[in-house]
Design an enzyme around this catalytic site. Sequence first.
Site, mmCIF file in Angstrom:
data_model
loop_
_atom_site.group_PDB
_atom_site.id
_atom_site.type_symbol
_atom_site.label_atom_id
_atom_site.label_comp_id
_atom_site.label_asym_id
_atom_site.label_seq_id
_atom_site.Cartn_x
_atom_site.Cartn_y
_atom_site.Cartn_z
ATOM 1 N N HIS A 88 73.067 3.177 66.058
ATOM 2 C CA HIS A 88 74.215 2.693 65.283
ATOM 3 C C HIS A 88 74.677 1.309 65.718
ATOM 4 O O HIS A 88 75.556 0.718 65.082
ATOM 5 C CB HIS A 88 75.374 3.699 65.331
ATOM 6 C CG HIS A 88 76.103 3.768 66.634
ATOM 7 N ND1 HIS A 88 75.859 4.725 67.592
ATOM 8 C CD2 HIS A 88 77.094 3.000 67.133
ATOM 9 C CE1 HIS A 88 76.662 4.555 68.619
ATOM 10 N NE2 HIS A 88 77.428 3.508 68.369
ATOM 11 N N ASP A 133 70.124 8.889 67.428
ATOM 12 C CA ASP A 133 70.879 7.673 67.709
ATOM 13 C C ASP A 133 70.275 6.891 68.868
ATOM 14 O O ASP A 133 70.847 6.805 69.956
ATOM 15 C CB ASP A 133 72.345 8.036 67.985
ATOM 16 C CG ASP A 133 73.272 6.832 67.876
ATOM 17 O OD1 ASP A 133 72.808 5.754 67.471
ATOM 18 O OD2 ASP A 133 74.464 6.989 68.197
ATOM 19 N N GLN A 220 85.259 2.640 73.182
ATOM 20 C CA GLN A 220 84.760 1.594 72.304
ATOM 21 C C GLN A 220 84.127 0.458 73.101
ATOM 22 O O GLN A 220 84.709 -0.039 74.056
ATOM 23 C CB GLN A 220 85.899 1.043 71.427
ATOM 24 C CG GLN A 220 86.307 1.951 70.295
ATOM 25 C CD GLN A 220 87.255 3.042 70.736
ATOM 26 O OE1 GLN A 220 87.924 2.909 71.753
ATOM 27 N NE2 GLN A 220 87.323 4.111 69.973
ATOM 28 N N GLY A 221 82.936 0.040 72.679
ATOM 29 C CA GLY A 221 82.217 -1.006 73.376
ATOM 30 C C GLY A 221 81.201 -0.488 74.361
ATOM 31 O O GLY A 221 80.421 -1.258 74.922
ATOM 32 N N ASP A 222 81.185 0.828 74.601
ATOM 33 C CA ASP A 222 80.207 1.419 75.517
ATOM 34 C C ASP A 222 78.985 1.962 74.783
ATOM 35 O O ASP A 222 78.004 2.357 75.419
ATOM 36 C CB ASP A 222 80.846 2.551 76.327
ATOM 37 C CG ASP A 222 81.864 2.047 77.327
ATOM 38 O OD1 ASP A 222 81.628 0.980 77.935
ATOM 39 O OD2 ASP A 222 82.905 2.704 77.517
ATOM 40 N N SER A 223 79.034 2.009 73.445
ATOM 41 C CA SER A 223 77.914 2.531 72.664
ATOM 42 C C SER A 223 76.592 1.926 73.110
ATOM 43 O O SER A 223 76.495 0.723 73.372
ATOM 44 C CB SER A 223 78.113 2.215 71.182
ATOM 45 O OG SER A 223 78.869 3.193 70.541
#
Length: 274
Positions: A88, A133, A220-223
């Site tokens: 993603h 993913d 958020q931002g660790d994906s």
Amino acid sequence: MTRTAQPPTKGSVLTVSKTFVRFVKRTLATGAVALAALSLQPTTASASPTPVVGGTRAAQGEFPWMVRLSMGCGGALYTQQIVLTAAHCVSGSGNNTSITATAGVVDLNSSSAIKVRSTKVLQAPGYNGSGKDWALIKLAKPINLPTLKIADTTQYNNGTFTVAGWGAAREGGPQQRYLLKADVPFVSDADCQAAYGNDLIPGEEICAGILGQGGVDTCQGDSGGPMFRRDAAGAWIQVGIVSWGIGCARPDYPGVYTEVSTFASQIRSAASTL
């Protein structure tokens, strides 16, 4: 929700479609411009818990295979020229020179940072926003740093894992300048399904977090970043890829990660074509 964007209001999040839920969680606003606009200030004593939520600052060189990607995701060096991240975090497969990988430092503002552009992206075949993913990013040149091996069996899908990233310190918070780390315990498929119902795909995903307590999680931002632990020989091994979840560090919603061992053979095969 995927860990790439500022979270929306979540009062009725479980009624939202799975694809939407997985797309807005643990990544940033899209594009390098959005990333550049984010605050990368050091965490202070008066700030919210350090990112990864509830974490502590990593030492320089502690996780040398960690990579920050310019679209606002994390990743790990699968080889010295290929980064393993989340599907993603990218948009399809093919030639792509728009991504910059930053490696070799815990401080993103360091003059010692190694920055290399991408040349190709391979998104997991069949990825449609639900499961599968993972993605690979080929770099223009090798980065001379250690790589992180991936698990090819479920042997290590247990115990306590480590997560690391430059993501938000709290749900909806700003990105961080320094790499931080935290430990999160394994959560069984049954317990994770009790939280997420049919949105969880047990054969493709693995969960971790402190059920009933929360306080420690990716955000958020660790994906795309790795979830890892020590193997039988004491070496680090990647068992998960930061994928999605509801909120960050909420007591009843553990983080959901791509189960690397499920896709190990596909990842190896895909990497050989880049």
